[in-house]
Design a protein around this motif. Structure first.
Motif, PDB file in Angstrom:
ATOM      1  N   ASP A 158      18.018  53.820  16.145  1.00  0.00           N
ATOM      2  CA  ASP A 158      16.831  54.502  15.608  1.00  0.00           C
ATOM      3  C   ASP A 158      15.582  53.643  15.827  1.00  0.00           C
ATOM      4  N   ASP A 159      14.426  54.288  15.878  1.00  0.00           N
ATOM      5  CA  ASP A 159      13.130  53.582  15.911  1.00  0.00           C
ATOM      6  C   ASP A 159      13.066  52.507  16.989  1.00  0.00           C
ATOM      7  N   GLU A 215      10.770  60.430  19.281  1.00  0.00           N
ATOM      8  CA  GLU A 215      10.492  60.777  17.884  1.00  0.00           C
ATOM      9  C   GLU A 215       9.007  61.056  17.668  1.00  0.00           C
TER      10      GLU A 215
HETATM   11 MG    MG Z   1      13.443  56.997  13.716  1.00  0.00          MG
END
Ligand code: MG
Ligand code: C2E
Ligand code: MG
Length: 271
Positions: A158-159, A215
């Motif tokens: 993620d991220d 995202e």
């Molecule tokens: Mg994220």
């Protein structure tokens, strides 16, 4: 919100059953079909309104309470997976967030498998997003990611580009997707280095044989930017803000059996 207020709000909400999942579609940009729905927690306030995770997750990461929340959200995700089977006849995939702190639990993969089993959910329908709020040793994290994948779950970083996952840390890591942090399409993204960086991450993902998910696609401009950079999947408000359980089920029911064109309509309806 300071640490004490955040923990107080969290414990009260937990005791009163006011911690709820919201669902945000992750979409294939080519046909606007949903790849999965990310499960995002919220605290419901008794007087109405919601507290979003950025206000309390950092405190939970610090105290370690985050692991408990993650298991609870995984449970709610599996419950929802079962509901979508029964009520909408659709095998939707769900993507749950998991703190790096779980790497200290020796049986994290077994724990998640037990939850999925309880709701008769095939692990193939669950993706685990390894979040970036806490630092752990690479070997522990790699071990957990490997165990999760062996159990049949998929794993996303993620991220990416924002936290602890460095290029070096990927050397021995085992995962299925990279989620490109939304800061890449923030600010003056068309004039800075964002394009070159996103293209490089997308290429890296392709070379590693994993998916790249952009995202924070909030506007058409941001979505088009991801598409031009070669990103095949995106998530963001352009496709819909996170939906409550009820609204998400409604979204699925409206699209049921209506084919691809209708799915495009459902997704872009939320612009
Ligand atoms: Mg994220
Ligand atoms: P994340 O996992 O990167 O989730 C995506 C965040 O971006 C969500 O924020 C989502 O609402 C937001 N977002 C999506 N599209 C857009 C957009 O177009 N524009 C903007 N400005 N924002 C967008 P949210 O729900 O506030 O969650 C924040 C973070 O909290 C998550 O980031 C995740 O790291 C963490 N989190 C949420 N739920 C959980 C959980 O159950 N467990 C753990 N460990 N972390 C969680
Ligand atoms: Mg996430």
């Amino acid at each position: 919100m300071n640490n004490i207020d955040a923990m107080k709000a969290y414990y009260e909400a937990k005791a009163q059953g006011r911690i709820v999942p919201y669902f945000q579609p992750i979409v294939s940009v080519n046909d606007h079909q949903m790849l999965a729905a990310e499960v995002l927690c919220r605290i419901q306030l008794p007087e109405g309104g919601l507290i979003t995770p950025d206000q309390f997750i950092p405190s939970l990461e610090e105290t370690g309470e985050i692991c408990d929340l993650d298991w609870y959200m995984a449970e709610r995700a599996c419950q929802m997976a079962l509901s979508t089977d029964v009520e909408c006849d659709q095998q939707i995939k769900f993507s749950v967030n998991m703190s790096r702190r779980h790497a200290y639990e020796w049986d994290a993969a077994e724990h998640l498998l037990a939850i999925a089993d309880r709701y008769m959910v095939d692990p193939e329908r669950i993706m685990v997003e390894i979040t970036e709020g806490y630092s752990v040793e690479d070997y522990l994290l790699n071990n957990m990611m490997e165990n999760l994948r062996e159990a049949g779950f998929s794993v996303a970083l993620d991220d990416f580009g924002e936290g602890y996952a460095t290029l070096g840390s990927l050397k021995e890591a085992s995962f299925d997707a990279i989620k490109i942090d939304r800061s890449m399409v923030g600010g003056d993204f068309t004039n800075d280095n964002s394009g070159a960086i996103i293209q490089s991450i997308v290429k890296l993902a392709k070379n590693l044989g994993v998916k790249a998910i952009g995202e924070g696609a909030e506007t058409y401009e941001q979505l088009l930017f991801y598409i031009r950079c070669g990103c095949e999947y995106a998530q963001g408000n352009i496709y819909g803000k996170p939906f409550s359980e009820e609204c998400f089920l409604q979204l699925l029911k409206e699209g049921k059996g209506d084919g691809e064109d209708d799915e495009v309509k459902i997704m872009v309806l939320r612009e």
